[in-house]
Enzyme design. Structure first.
Site, PDB file in Angstrom:
ATOM      1  N   TYR A  29     -16.756  17.475 -14.754  1.00  0.00           N
ATOM      2  CA  TYR A  29     -17.241  16.122 -14.815  1.00  0.00           C
ATOM      3  C   TYR A  29     -18.283  15.787 -13.883  1.00  0.00           C
ATOM      4  CZ  TYR A  29     -17.075  11.286 -13.456  1.00  0.00           C
ATOM      5  OH  TYR A  29     -17.199  10.076 -12.815  1.00  0.00           O
ATOM      6  N   ARG A  74       0.871  -1.187  -0.109  1.00  0.00           N
ATOM      7  CA  ARG A  74      -0.086   0.018  -0.235  1.00  0.00           C
ATOM      8  C   ARG A  74       0.995   1.404  -0.073  1.00  0.00           C
ATOM      9  NH1 ARG A  74      -1.485   2.386   4.440  1.00  0.00           N
ATOM     10  NH2 ARG A  74      -1.946   0.360   5.748  1.00  0.00           N
ATOM     11  N   ASP A  84      -7.388  19.326 -14.359  1.00  0.00           N
ATOM     12  CA  ASP A  84      -7.893  17.925 -14.694  1.00  0.00           C
ATOM     13  C   ASP A  84      -7.491  17.836 -16.136  1.00  0.00           C
ATOM     14  OD1 ASP A  84      -9.071  15.757 -15.506  1.00  0.00           O
ATOM     15  OD2 ASP A  84     -10.852  15.872 -14.421  1.00  0.00           O
ATOM     16  N   LYS A 119      -8.871   6.621 -18.683  1.00  0.00           N
ATOM     17  CA  LYS A 119      -9.396   6.790 -20.014  1.00  0.00           C
ATOM     18  C   LYS A 119      -8.201   6.662 -20.988  1.00  0.00           C
ATOM     19  CE  LYS A 119     -12.879   8.081 -17.752  1.00  0.00           C
ATOM     20  NZ  LYS A 119     -13.223   9.265 -16.987  1.00  0.00           N
TER      21      LYS A 119
HETATM   22  C1  LIG Z   1     -13.777   9.883 -15.952  1.00  0.00           C
HETATM   23  C2  LIG Z   1     -13.390  11.223 -15.493  1.00  0.00           C
HETATM   24  C3  LIG Z   1     -12.767  11.511 -13.968  1.00  0.00           C
HETATM   25  C4  LIG Z   1     -13.120  10.556 -12.908  1.00  0.00           C
HETATM   26  O1  LIG Z   1     -12.264   9.182 -13.257  1.00  0.00           O
HETATM   27  P1  LIG Z   1     -12.401   7.730 -12.522  1.00  0.00           P
HETATM   28  O2  LIG Z   1     -11.233   7.116 -13.170  1.00  0.00           O
HETATM   29  O3  LIG Z   1     -14.036   7.531 -13.311  1.00  0.00           O
HETATM   30  O4  LIG Z   1     -12.917   7.976 -11.151  1.00  0.00           O
HETATM   31  C5  LIG Z   1     -12.467  12.577 -13.886  1.00  0.00           C
HETATM   32  N1  LIG Z   1     -12.492  13.567 -14.619  1.00  0.00           N
HETATM   33  C6  LIG Z   1     -12.774  13.611 -15.784  1.00  0.00           C
HETATM   34  C7  LIG Z   1     -12.491  14.834 -16.825  1.00  0.00           C
HETATM   35  C8  LIG Z   1     -13.011  12.295 -16.402  1.00  0.00           C
HETATM   36  O5  LIG Z   1     -13.547  12.171 -17.685  1.00  0.00           O
END
Ligand SMILES: *Cc1c(COP(=O)(O)O)cnc(C)c1O
Length: 374
Positions: free
Chosen positions: A99, A47, A171, A196
């Site tokens: 988001y 961890r 982000d 993603k």
């Molecule tokens: C999917 C997404 C998130 C969240 O990420 P997870 O891996 O689903 O927790 C945050 N910001 C954006 C822009 C996203 O597309």
């Protein structure tokens, strides 16, 4: 070394004693300690740190041009760690087109722990400036935004943040570091959902925080990573590093197909607005051209119909899968309003489309088929 080369070779020199070309997955949760007791750089417990996480973090930091990275079990865990690194009573400015899962985390979780938040139009640095209060600590950006693909001028907002002694965090999930590198534009932190484009195959959850400098803030984020415990498994770190080897080439395909299909949709008689920063009519196009190296594979578009007709369009494709999330090699799309649910401001005729790496002519035929239900 250039981006593509770093993506292929980065991170491999960490804990690779056997000099494997493809490193192993270290499933062990525990590591044997020196006779003298735990030494500073020794691994102890998975961890806290492990070889696969070190490799993945080094690779990700290198691609964003950061001093270091902290990997998390999901994007939302990474975003939570950034906010938990602040103090109760602090105030954060967020874009109003954020988001939706992140917004729910802020209002449903962080606000209860006394973190204050404002959601403002982030296409205009003046609106952000006006929202600054004495207790503001951080300005959050998400550009292009989700799902409207609005553009924030990263350099201008980072400059504003620095002049007021505030932290800036971007982000960068949608563009990926291939298309946008906020640390080079002055941001302090970059956050990712590596679920993603880094992962790219819709099979691994992950998140990242990457810092321009190794400072006290990043120390706090690492403390939350290790003690909060929302960490990725060694297997997940291995998967994400493996997929990242091809990131630059996948993004070239996503960029090319995104641009081609956005132009196709913009010409289509059954389609109204198309939200894609690569289109010259997009309100953020000039800023996007300055700060992005490619416009990505995400398109939102509004069909000429109501919400129930839009749901029929989404169901009418043979190839494009009906699913949330994004960034996979396969194309997928969704009726975004029904995913976001109550309180959403997303138009009922909007489809959010993650353009994959299939042949674009097959995708055009599929779009034609789906739009023919209107
Ligand atoms: C999917 C997404 C998130 C969240 O990420 P997870 O891996 O689903 O927790 C945050 N910001 C954006 C822009 C996203 O597309």
């Amino acid at each position: 070394m250039r981006f593509e080369t770093r993506a292929i070779h980065g991170g491999l020199d960490h804990d690779n004693h056997a000099r494997a070309i493809v490193p192993p997955v270290y499933h062990s949760t525990v590591y044997e300690l020196s006779e003298a007791g735990k030494q500073d750089d020794e691994l102890l417990y998975s961890r806290l740190d492990n070889p696969n996480r070190r490799q993945w973090e080094a690779l990700a930091a290198s691609l964003e041009g950061g001093a270091g990275a902290a990997a998390f079990a999901s994007g939302i865990a990474a975003a939570t760690a950034v906010l938990q690194a602040l103090d109760p009573g602090d105030h954060v400015i967020f874009p109003d087109d954020l988001y939706s899962g992140h917004r729910m985390m802020i209002t449903g979780l962080m606000n209860r722990w006394n973190l204050h938040s404002s959601f403002v139009d982030a296409t205009n640095a003046n609106t952000i400036r006006e929202a600054i209060r004495p207790e503001t600590r951080l300005i959050w950006m998400e550009t292009p935004s989700n799902p409207m693909l609005r553009i924030t001028d990263i350099a201008a907002v980072c400059e504003l943040a620095r002049s007021r002694g505030l932290i800036s965090c971007v982000d960068n999930t949608w563009p990926s570091p291939v298309n946008q590198r906020p640390l080079e534009l002055g941001a302090d932190l970059v956050m990712h959902s590596s679920t993603k484009y880094f992962g790219g195959h819709s099979d691994t959850l992950g998140g990242l925080v990457i810092a321009r400098e190794e400072n006290e803030l990043m120390e706090r984020i690492r403390f939350i990573q290790r003690l909060g415990g929302a960490v990725p498994s060694p297997q997940d770190c291995w998967m994400l590093a493996r997929s990242t080897r091809t990131l630059a080439y996948r993004m070239r395909g996503h960029n090319a197909h995104g641009a081609e299909l956005a132009a196709f949709l913009a010409r289509h008689p059954k389609v109204g607005a198309v939200h894609y920063p690569g289109l010259s009519g997009h309100p953020g196009h000039e800023t996007a051209r300055r700060q992005m190296h490619g416009f990505g594979g995400m398109i939102s578009f509004e069909v000429k119909g109501d919400a129930s007709q839009t749901l029929k369009v989404v169901a009418g494709a043979a190839l494009i899968r009906r699913a949330t999330s994004l960034g996979g090699v396969e194309s997928s799309w969704e009726h975004r309003l029904s995913t976001e649910g109550e309180g959403s401001k997303t138009p009922g005729n909007l489809i959010r489309f993650s353009v994959g790496l299939e042949h674009p002519d097959d995708l055009k035929e599929d779009l034609e088929r789906a739009l023919s239900v209107l």
